[in-house]
Design a protein around this motif. Structure first.
Motif, short mmCIF file in Angstrom:
data_model
loop_
_atom_site.label_atom_id
_atom_site.label_comp_id
_atom_site.label_asym_id
_atom_site.label_seq_id
_atom_site.Cartn_x
_atom_site.Cartn_y
_atom_site.Cartn_z
N UNK A 612 0.52 -1.12 -0.01
CA UNK A 612 0.03 0.06 -0.12
C UNK A 612 0.74 1.18 -0.21
N UNK A 613 1.98 1.25 0.62
CA UNK A 613 2.64 2.43 0.59
C UNK A 613 4.00 2.13 -0.05
N UNK A 614 4.25 2.05 -1.38
CA UNK A 614 5.41 1.84 -2.10
C UNK A 614 6.44 2.87 -2.04
N UNK A 615 6.01 4.03 -1.26
CA UNK A 615 6.95 5.09 -1.16
C UNK A 615 8.08 4.76 -0.18
N UNK A 616 7.58 3.87 0.67
CA UNK A 616 8.57 3.30 1.74
C UNK A 616 9.28 2.09 1.30
#
Length: 793
Positions: A612-616
């Motif tokens: 869900x949070x590919x930025x991390x």
């Protein structure tokens, strides 16, 4: 090879309660007969009352005219629509085919062979319709037993065969004849093992739904081998595999019987195709006695020879398995294993073994727990005791002198196999020490002082497990693979799902695989779910759940897949924590820097980032958290054990009672001792049944006379003693985790140990057991013969 984990709580080796038991024990299981699909019909089959007959005609007109009947199938209806029933083992170079269809077309060759099927609104109507079908039979001469089948003038079960022998194969190492001729002691015996049935609590059954629009077949089966079943359904029905989905609900016991592939699965599928509606077809208990694969029956003529010091120099054996009127799914595979394991655990430099399976007018042979190994062990362990007596050597000392030493492993038997590891002498010591510490010698002497006939018997066995080296299995004649594939996934909340092709059938495999996965990943057991029993969602496991391969094969592949996923998790965590992956550890679902537990992230946070949070999430890693692994071992893994039985014989009635029982066993790394104990208890109970009670008996016209549990005697709690178990741990060197199988262990060594104990109990009159089961009538006859003729009955 130990199970590696960063988890400090050691789940592997712990007596963890089975996770599946709450659901099953409270009646929330769902078995095949619990399935009810919309618009579902029910089917029943008509079985031949004759052991051998020509089918002159089948008149189903009255059945078709009955209200509530939707269709009838006969052999003529399907002859051109399906392929013959598959046989996956072709282990004989000259093996003849017994091409038979799911419904007999022109001839029946055993009582119970299917001649027609009816589908109706319910089972009651279907059964009534069966009674309205008229079959015109022309009886043929019956081949009732082995001797009749081998007679020079025996009727042929297949007209184009020169005799009733399926084929022959021989293995030789050294010069057995010369070694026997030069030996100081020689024993030769003809021994036999009776015909058995696995008797799972739940009989077989299936629900088939063939979609008339997509041409897809969705079938629920009580099976141990869903992927094999899908492949064989496709071959037999001429349907591509991607159009077949096999689903396995809860299985009420299998014992090998549900590994095999049966005509009913084909019949239910064809009836569903014709009606355009789901069809349920169940086997009732009475049918199971003639319809489910039978097993064991074999006659072995064997010679064992030794030097004066007890060194075995040769073994020669002729193995004749008593097959039925056609070859079942596994063909003569169990007989092949009997023949190739005739040397047992002993070093025998000169070996000559011949296998000759023979057809009779009996139900086909199939798989049953032990799969050929108890038969070989019974003969081998009887011979070594007789040889020890001939030489005046204590029987266990005789065994000890012929064991391979631990440093001699891997040890080549000279007949196909190489044993991977073992400490046989230590295992024998463990069993003997337990017998002494339990006071058996004193109990024996006290009983004899009272005039009672009590004896102590031993049996040492080796067990073929982790059945899997695909290329080797293909070379020896198996037309299927043995590898195991596993998939492990972590979801966005950090929970773990393990997908396996293994099947749960009461043996606790769900719990064992969850323990392995949880420890390897470093999470709590309750955070792991094991998914199995669906060819559409689960990975491919070539051979299914059988041959003692669930933990060794399913566990090994799952462990490797989990290790791969664990390393990916560490790489992602290292990115987030700005640390090196090798400096991280996982404990209770938290990834932290080793030595600094306050610096870390949870598996839930890693899961959230992956989905869900590919930025991390690291740019060089694929999104999602999933890994797969295919494990195909280089060799089988060989468990082993020693069984001791204390028995008492009533000379007036011929009844043998097992008073006490000890098993020392080595199955490598033990995942869950409670589950292992339960498996060995169950197998040992079946071994006791094989030795003393259970036998399918046919008359001289090929009719089965043991057609219910009133005739076919299963051991109950009254006949089964308390078991004393001891475990050793010699890890399999080539299996990740070191696990060896143990599902069949209890069935293998028990019959020989009990027979040896009976011999000792009646040693004063010279009774010698050469056939099992040792039923009261059979034993009374031996006692009377020995008393009359002065011994060696």
């Amino acid at each position: 090879m130990a199970v590696q984990s960063d988890e400090s709580t050691n789940l592997v080796g712990a007596r963890v309660k089975r996770t599946e038991d709450g659901r099953l024990l409270t009646g929330r299981g769902q078995f095949v007969d619990d399935l009810v699909l919309p618009r579902m019909l029910e089917a029943a089959v008509l079985r031949s009352p004759h052991a051998h007959a020509r089918i002159v005609g089948v008149d189903a007109s009255a059945a078709l005219a009955m209200e509530g009947v939707f269709g009838v199938l006969t052999g003529a209806d399907i002859a051109d629509e399906v392929e013959p029933q598959p046989v996956i083992y072709h282990v004989l170079p000259d093996q003849r085919a017994t091409d038979t269809r799911a419904i007999a077309t022109d001839r029946v060759r055993w009582v119970g062979q299917i001649v027609a099927a009816v589908v109706a609104r319910d089972r009651y109507v279907a059964e009534d319709a069966l009674a309205a079908i008229v079959v015109d039979y022309e009886p043929l001469p019956v081949v009732a037993n082995l001797d009749a089948a081998l007679a020079a003038d025996a009727p042929r079960l297949y007209d184009d065969w020169p005799d009733n022998v399926v084929g022959n194969i021989e293995w030789s190492n050294g010069d057995a004849d010369a070694a026997i001729a030069g030996a100081d002691a020689v024993v030769a015996r003809r021994m036999s093992v009776g015909r058995l049935l696995g008797c799972p609590l739940e009989p077989r059954g299936c629900v088939a739904s063939w979609d008339p629009f997509t041409d897809d077949l969705d079938i629920w089966m009580s099976t141990q081998s869903p992927n094999l079943a899908r492949d064989l359904l496709g071959e037999t029905l001429r349907l591509p595999g991607h159009r077949i989905r096999v689903r396995v609900p809860d299985v009420g016991g299998g014992f090998g019987n549900k590994f095999d592939f049966y005509p009913e699965e084909i019949i239910a599928s064809l009836l569903s195709k014709r009606c355009g509606r789901p069809v349920k077809l169940l086997e009732d208990r009475a049918e199971s006695f003639v319809a489910t694969g039978q097993s064991r029956e074999v006659v072995i003529e064997a010679t064992m020879a030794a030097k004066a010091d007890g060194t075995i120099v040769a073994l020669k054996a002729e193995v004749r398995t008593v097959c039925g009127g056609a070859l079942g799914t596994v063909g003569v595979g169990p007989g092949w294993l009997s023949a190739t394991m005739m040397t047992g655990v002993y070093k025998i430099p000169n070996v000559d073994v011949r296998l000759s399976p023979v057809l009779t007018n009996r139900a086909p042979m199939g798989s049953f727990r032990g799969w050929g190994q108890p038969e070989a062990n019974f003969v081998n362990e009887r011979l070594i005791e007789l040889l020890a007596e001939e030489l005046g050597i204590e029987r266990n000392e005789m065994r000890r002198r012929n064991f391979p030493a631990p440093e001699e492993f891997p040890y080549e038997t000279g007949v196909v196999f190489t044993y991977d590891s073992g400490q046989y002498g230590q295992c024998l010591d463990l069993c003997q020490d337990s017998v002494r510490e339990s006071g058996w010698p004193q109990r024996l002497e006290a009983a004899r002082a009272e005039g009672r006939s009590v004896g102590i018997g031993y049996g040492f066995h080796v067990e073929a497990t982790a059945f899997g080296p695909s290329r080797i299995l293909n070379l020896v004649g198996l037309n299927h693979s043995g590898f195991d594939e596993a998939v492990v996934r972590i979801d966005s909340t950090g929970r773990v799902t393990a997908f396996t092709g293994q099947v749960a059938m009461g043996q606790g495999i769900e719990t064992a695989l969850a323990q392995l996965t949880a420890q390897t990943m470093g999470v709590a057991l309750q955070d792991v779910v094991v998914v199995s029993g669906d060819t559409a969602t689960c990975p491919y496991t070539g051979y299914g759940t059988g041959a003692s391969r669930g933990a060794a094969m399913g566990g090994a592949s799952l462990m490797r897949a989990t290790e791969l996923l664990r390393e990916k998790v560490k790489r992602i965590a290292a990115y987030q924590l700005e640390a090196a992956p090798e400096d991280l550890e996982i404990h209770n679902g938290r990834i932290s820097v080793r030595g600094t537990p306050s610096i870390g992230v949870t598996l839930a946070e890693i899961g959230n980032a992956a989905y869900r949070r590919l930025s991390d999430f690291p740019a060089d890693e694929d999104a999602t958290l999933e890994e797969r692994y295919v494990f195909d071992p280089e060799n089988l893994a060989w468990s082993y054990g020693c069984t001791a039985a204390l028995v008492e014989v009533d000379r007036r009635t011929g009844v043998t009672q097992v008073l006490d029982y000890v098993i020392a066993h080595d199955c490598g790394t033990v995942i869950n001792p409670m589950i292992v104990d339960g498996q060995i208890h169950g197998g040992a109970t079946q071994g006791i049944g094989e030795a003393l009670y259970e036998e399918l008996v046919y008359d001289d016209q090929g009719g089965l006379t043991t057609t219910s549990f009133a005739d076919y005697t299963l051991p109950s709690a009254c006949e089964v003693p308390r078991f004393t178990l001891h475990h050793m741990d010699t890890p399999a060197p080539h299996i990740p985790g070191g696990m060896k199988g143990m599902g069949e262990a209890g069935t293998i060594g028990g019959p020989a140990a009990i027979a040896n104990a009976v011999d000792q109990a009646l040693a004063d009159i010279g009774v010698e057991v050469r056939a099992i089961p040792i039923t009261p009538p059979r034993l009374l006859d031996m006692i009377e013969t020995a008393t009359r003729e002065g011994g060696r009955s």
